[in-house]
Motif scaffolding. Structure first.
Motif, PDB file in Angstrom:
ATOM      1  N   GLU A  93     -10.841  -5.375   6.556  1.00 36.04           N
ATOM      2  CA  GLU A  93      -9.421  -5.715   6.369  1.00 36.04           C
ATOM      3  C   GLU A  93      -9.089  -7.110   6.878  1.00 36.04           C
ATOM      4  OE1 GLU A  93     -10.606  -3.266   8.237  1.00 36.04           O
ATOM      5  OE2 GLU A  93      -9.365  -2.820   9.994  1.00 36.04           O
ATOM      6  N   PHE A 100     -12.828  -2.927  -7.669  1.00 35.74           N
ATOM      7  CA  PHE A 100     -13.778  -1.828  -7.686  1.00 35.74           C
ATOM      8  C   PHE A 100     -14.064  -1.375  -9.114  1.00 35.74           C
ATOM      9  CE2 PHE A 100     -12.086  -1.859  -3.477  1.00 35.74           C
ATOM     10  CZ  PHE A 100     -13.150  -1.478  -2.678  1.00 35.74           C
ATOM     11  N   PHE A 117      -3.721   2.488  -6.643  1.00 36.33           N
ATOM     12  CA  PHE A 117      -3.029   3.541  -5.903  1.00 36.33           C
ATOM     13  C   PHE A 117      -2.155   4.316  -6.882  1.00 36.33           C
ATOM     14  CE2 PHE A 117      -3.381  -0.006  -2.693  1.00 36.33           C
ATOM     15  CZ  PHE A 117      -4.583   0.462  -2.201  1.00 36.33           C
ATOM     16  N   MET A 158       0.499  -6.191   3.406  1.00 37.97           N
ATOM     17  CA  MET A 158      -0.481  -6.077   4.479  1.00 37.97           C
ATOM     18  C   MET A 158      -0.683  -7.417   5.170  1.00 37.97           C
ATOM     19  SD  MET A 158      -1.262  -2.985   4.601  1.00 37.97           S
ATOM     20  CE  MET A 158       0.278  -2.455   3.884  1.00 37.97           C
ATOM     21  N   LEU A 175      -9.953   4.810  -2.783  1.00 36.70           N
ATOM     22  CA  LEU A 175      -8.613   4.258  -2.548  1.00 36.70           C
ATOM     23  C   LEU A 175      -8.502   3.722  -1.129  1.00 36.70           C
ATOM     24  CD1 LEU A 175      -6.307   6.897  -4.260  1.00 36.70           C
ATOM     25  CD2 LEU A 175      -7.173   4.739  -5.157  1.00 36.70           C
ATOM     26  N   ASP A 230     -11.029   2.658   0.715  1.00 39.80           N
ATOM     27  CA  ASP A 230     -11.825   1.423   0.740  1.00 39.80           C
ATOM     28  C   ASP A 230     -10.996   0.273   0.170  1.00 39.80           C
ATOM     29  OD1 ASP A 230     -14.006   2.512   1.877  1.00 39.80           O
ATOM     30  OD2 ASP A 230     -15.300   2.467   0.107  1.00 39.80           O
ATOM     31  N   ALA A 231     -10.339   0.541  -0.955  1.00 39.15           N
ATOM     32  CA  ALA A 231      -9.548  -0.514  -1.597  1.00 39.15           C
ATOM     33  C   ALA A 231      -8.441  -0.983  -0.661  1.00 39.15           C
ATOM     34  CB  ALA A 231      -8.965  -0.006  -2.911  1.00 39.15           C
ATOM     35  N   ALA A 232      -7.768  -0.019  -0.023  1.00 34.80           N
ATOM     36  CA  ALA A 232      -6.671  -0.394   0.871  1.00 34.80           C
ATOM     37  C   ALA A 232      -7.188  -1.245   2.023  1.00 34.80           C
ATOM     38  CB  ALA A 232      -5.977   0.862   1.397  1.00 34.80           C
ATOM     39  N   GLN A 233      -8.332  -0.823   2.574  1.00 39.19           N
ATOM     40  CA  GLN A 233      -8.900  -1.587   3.681  1.00 39.19           C
ATOM     41  C   GLN A 233      -9.307  -2.979   3.217  1.00 39.19           C
ATOM     42  OE1 GLN A 233     -12.336   0.183   5.525  1.00 39.19           O
ATOM     43  NE2 GLN A 233     -12.116  -1.029   7.369  1.00 39.19           N
ATOM     44  N   ASP A 234      -9.903  -3.022   2.046  1.00 40.81           N
ATOM     45  CA  ASP A 234     -10.331  -4.300   1.475  1.00 40.81           C
ATOM     46  C   ASP A 234      -9.145  -5.240   1.300  1.00 40.81           C
ATOM     47  OD1 ASP A 234     -12.677  -5.640   0.007  1.00 40.81           O
ATOM     48  OD2 ASP A 234     -11.029  -5.823  -1.415  1.00 40.81           O
ATOM     49  N   LEU A 235      -7.980  -4.650   0.972  1.00 37.30           N
ATOM     50  CA  LEU A 235      -6.787  -5.470   0.732  1.00 37.30           C
ATOM     51  C   LEU A 235      -6.022  -5.749   2.015  1.00 37.30           C
ATOM     52  CD1 LEU A 235      -5.673  -3.706  -2.546  1.00 37.30           C
ATOM     53  CD2 LEU A 235      -6.640  -5.993  -2.352  1.00 37.30           C
ATOM     54  N   GLY A 236      -6.582  -5.357   3.167  1.00 34.62           N
ATOM     55  CA  GLY A 236      -5.997  -5.778   4.430  1.00 34.62           C
ATOM     56  C   GLY A 236      -5.297  -4.710   5.234  1.00 34.62           C
ATOM     57  N   ALA A 237      -5.434  -3.429   4.846  1.00 36.30           N
ATOM     58  CA  ALA A 237      -4.719  -2.380   5.569  1.00 36.30           C
ATOM     59  C   ALA A 237      -5.547  -1.872   6.744  1.00 36.30           C
ATOM     60  CB  ALA A 237      -4.393  -1.229   4.627  1.00 36.30           C
ATOM     61  N   ASN A 238      -4.935  -1.769   7.929  1.00 38.67           N
ATOM     62  CA  ASN A 238      -5.642  -1.185   9.067  1.00 38.67           C
ATOM     63  C   ASN A 238      -5.574   0.337   8.985  1.00 38.67           C
ATOM     64  OD1 ASN A 238      -3.170  -0.319  10.091  1.00 38.67           O
ATOM     65  ND2 ASN A 238      -2.882  -2.204  11.272  1.00 38.67           N
ATOM     66  N   ALA A 239      -6.181   1.028   9.950  1.00 35.53           N
ATOM     67  CA  ALA A 239      -6.321   2.482   9.853  1.00 35.53           C
ATOM     68  C   ALA A 239      -4.963   3.166   9.704  1.00 35.53           C
ATOM     69  CB  ALA A 239      -7.056   3.018  11.077  1.00 35.53           C
ATOM     70  N   ARG A 273      -3.478   2.532   6.305  1.00 34.23           N
ATOM     71  CA  ARG A 273      -4.185   3.289   5.267  1.00 34.23           C
ATOM     72  C   ARG A 273      -3.673   4.718   5.235  1.00 34.23           C
ATOM     73  NH1 ARG A 273      -8.618   0.407   7.342  1.00 34.23           N
ATOM     74  NH2 ARG A 273      -9.652   2.171   8.349  1.00 34.23           N
TER      75      ARG A 273
END
Ligand SMILES: Nc1ncnc2c1ncn2[C@@H]1O[C@H](COP(=O)(O)OP(=O)(O)OP(=O)(O)O)[C@@H](O)[C@H]1O
Ligand SMILES: [Mg+2]
Lengths: 361, 308
Positions: A73, A81, A87, A102, B206, B208-217, B220
């Motif tokens: 992140e 992907f 989403f 984000m 999803l 993984d995608a969120a994390q990839d786009l900058g979301a922390n735990a 997410r």
């Protein structure tokens, strides 16, 4: 300094080595492709770039900075992907706004940024739709828009077109090329489709069993494959067994057993008697009932073994005197003519001495 | 022809369950609605509208002139006259609501864990969740009476601990606390299972995608997992909240005199006071209030979607 530098990276799963001592660097603004058969470690390498996997050895540097301690992140790297991973509960606009939120972009600035990128991918009128209300190609474009919107240093694309049908894929390829030119972001693109790789990339790394088999510009990879694997994997290629017969000078002589001698470009380190493979693309071979040829051309006799009518061209498989089958093609450009030869017709082949490429060993 | 046979088979398939629902759900509900407007009989039940004499002749007692003696709105009036009923409703809603909330908080991590474990552990964990159903409900509640009772190790240890920090000993049994523990305990599996069924279907790509786009735990969870699990949360809420609202056995056994719920009152009307009409009124009000809540929730969900 290269934007991305991969230094001697190794990744193992248990006792299986998925990525084996890969080193390569990608320049800023480049469209770089990882090409290879299924299971050769492309996705694994990409996931290490995104930060989802840690290399067992080696280093990944982005802008000269070691990435090993940076979680996904926090990396200025976004991924498109293979499954798009949109989403499902968010509209197109919300999906695209997500990375901006984000990144802490001010709320007031978000709509304009979203509109801008929606325009880039020509989806303005779909902003309010949910992902399941879109076609495959539209979803694909949303995924790209979402990954591009806050301008990552590096965009990773894992077989983004593989779920689309052939026609749409071709359209999207053109769009990808244009988009990459427009936004100027560095793309690292993964595919197992060689046509796609050749069409899109500035440079291609052909991978085999976790290793880079060849890294070059598309034309070089296509015309001068460095090894049998690349020659075989990229496009149609004739592989003729041959022996070095004469070296020295600006040309060397090869002997194709049972057929005869032919000239070829010299290969460094070749010694008389060494055996190897002559690689020859079908379209570089001329075919006629009787070919006129000059001193720069290699010339052999054979007979037609098989024909394959493909519409724009017809493929002729020609049997050489030693029984080796050579693939050639003729364009069907003359009106009304689609078949120049029938099975078992005697024909002659010719190719320029530098059309082929000899591989030792 | 094809059309006819397909229609016929559709009726044959849906007919029996439809008939079952008609006989055992729709009809009793209707009977209850009618009962709410009648007058209690002298010895419980309802004041009869018909009379059969010794000779076997049946006589209709109600007629246009005297229907006031048989049909009344007073039962509803009684409900609205005394605020004690509304208060009891509120209290029951509170019990059911807090139970549901606790169930969500406890069930969510558990359901997540089950959904994320490998196939074998998953089956084992699901089995453990439904294992309590294999023993009788009352026995399980009695077990809680023992656990929470003053002589139990649990109570004794707890009171020792409290004494250490200078707090008066507490009595756990026959309290609101005990009722809520009982309600949560009984209903927890009904929250875990729908949540698990939902979470198990989530596409990990999803996250993984969120994390990839900058979301922390946390982002997410809050932006991806939670909204996607809402259907499971709603299903669990319906399965926990509604039965918990009408529960009477647990307040009966674990609750004190001031922790009865609407279910206890309904039971009282039917079994102890033998006032069926008023019991029916209470039941109808309970059903209506649940429907009202569902309508409000549905409306809120829709308008939220439209705002988006
Ligand atoms: N998490 C993992 N655990 C064990 N083995 C793995 C894991 N991920 C990948 N592999 C193995 O590593 C090898 C390379 O996988 P990878 O997904 O990188 O292939 P790929 O080149 O992307 O193939 P494809 O074109 O089919 O997507 C495969 O043999 C795969 O089985
Ligand atoms: Mg892959």
């Amino acid at each position: 300094m290269a934007l991305l530098e991969i230094r001697d990276v190794v990744k193992t799963f248990g006792d299986f080595t998925a990525v084996n001592h890969v080193s390569l660097s990608v320049e800023a603004g480049e469209f770089f492709t990882l090409l290879g058969p299924s299971g050769c470690g492309k996705t694994t390498l990409l996931r290490m770039l995104a930060g989802f996997e840690q290399p067992n050895a080696g280093q990944i540097l982005l802008d000269g900075k070691d990435m090993s301690q940076v979680p996904p992140e926090k990396r200025p790297v976004h991924t498109v992907f293979q499954s798009y991973a949109l989403f499902p509960h968010m509209t197109v606009a919300q999906n695209i706004a997500f990375p901006l939120q984000m990144a802490g972009v001010a709320k007031a600035d978000i709509p304009a940024r979203v509109d801008e990128v929606l325009e880039d991918v020509r989806l303005q009128q779909f902003a309010k739709r949910l992902p399941h209300e879109l076609s495959g190609g539209q979803r694909q474009r949303v995924a790209i828009a979402r990954a591009l919107v806050n301008r990552p240093r590096l965009l990773l694309l894992d077989e983004p077109l593989s779920a689309l049908d052939a026609k749409l894929r071709e359209e999207m390829q053109l769009e990808l090329i244009n988009l990459q030119k427009e936004v100027g972001i560095t793309f690292v693109y993964v595919t197992h489709d060689q046509g796609e790789a050749l069409a899109l990339s500035h440079r291609i790394a052909v991978m085999n069993k976790g290793e880079v088999a060849q890294l070059d510009a598309p034309e070089t990879i296509y015309s001068y494959p460095k090894n049998r694997f690349v020659a075989d994997f990229i496009g149609q290629c004739n592989l003729l067994d041959a022996k070095v017969a004469e070296v020295g000078g600006s040309r060397m002589k090869l002997e194709i057993p049972g057929v005869g001698l032919c000239e070829a470009l010299p290969v460094e380190g070749a010694q008389v008697g060494q055996s190897g493979t002559l690689t020859l693309r079908p379209e570089k071979i001329r075919l006629a009932a009787a070919v006129t040829h000059d001193a720069d051309e290699v010339h052999f006799k054979g007979k037609v073994h098989d024909c394959l009518y493909l519409g724009d061209v017809t493929i002729y498989i020609v049997e050489l005197e030693n029984g080796t089958l050579v693939e050639t093609m003729l364009p069907n450009s003359a009106p009304g003519r689609a078949r120049f030869f029938d099975d078992n017709d005697a024909v002659e082949l010719a190719w320029r001495f530098d059309a082929g490429h000899f591989l030792l060993g | 022809m094809r059309n006819l046979s397909s229609r016929l088979s559709r009726w044959l398939i849906s007919g029996p369950p439809l008939l079952y629902l008609l006989i055992f759900f729709a009809a009793p509900t209707l009977i209850m609605v009618f009962a709410a407007f009648r007058i209690p009989g002298d010895y419980g039940g309802l004041l009869p509208l018909l009379q059969t004499d010794d000779a076997g002749k049946t006589e209709v007692l109600i007629n246009a002139g005297n229907w006031h003696d048989f049909i009344t709105f007073e039962n509803f009036g009684r409900f609205f006259e005394d605020s004690i009923y509304a208060e009891l409703f509120l209290k029951s809603f509170w019990y059911a609501g807090i139970t549901t909330l606790i169930c969500i908080v406890l069930a969510y991590p558990l359901a997540w864990l089950i959904a994320r474990s490998n196939k074998k552990t998953r089956d084992l964990l699901v089995l453990l969740v439904i294992l309590p159903f294999w023993s009788n409900f009352l026995i399980r509640v009695y077990a809680w009476m023992i656990i929470l009772g003053p002589q139990s190790y649990f109570s004794v240890a707890l009171n020792h601990l409290l004494a250490l920090v200078g707090i008066e000993p507490v009595s756990l049994l026959f309290s609101q606390f005990a009722v809520i523990i009982g309600l949560v305990y009984v209903h927890l599996p009904f929250m875990v299972l729908p949540l698990y069924a939902n979470l198990e279907k989530h596409d990990m790509a999803l996250l993984d995608a969120a994390q990839d786009l900058g979301a922390n735990a946390w982002q997410r969870f809050w932006r991806i997992t939670w909204p996607l699990s809402l259907p499971g949360v709603w299903a669990g809420t319906a399965l926990v909240f509604i039965p918990a609202l009408g529960m009477f056995a647990i307040p009966d056994l674990l609750g004190g005199t001031n922790s009865i719920m609407i279910g206890n009152l309904i039971k009282q009307q039917f079994l102890d006071s033998r006032d069926w009409p008023f019991g029916s009124v209470l039941s109808i009000m309970l059903t209506l209030s649940v429907l009202l809540m569902a309508a409000i929730a549905g409306w809120a969900g829709r308008s939220k979607k439209e705002r988006a």
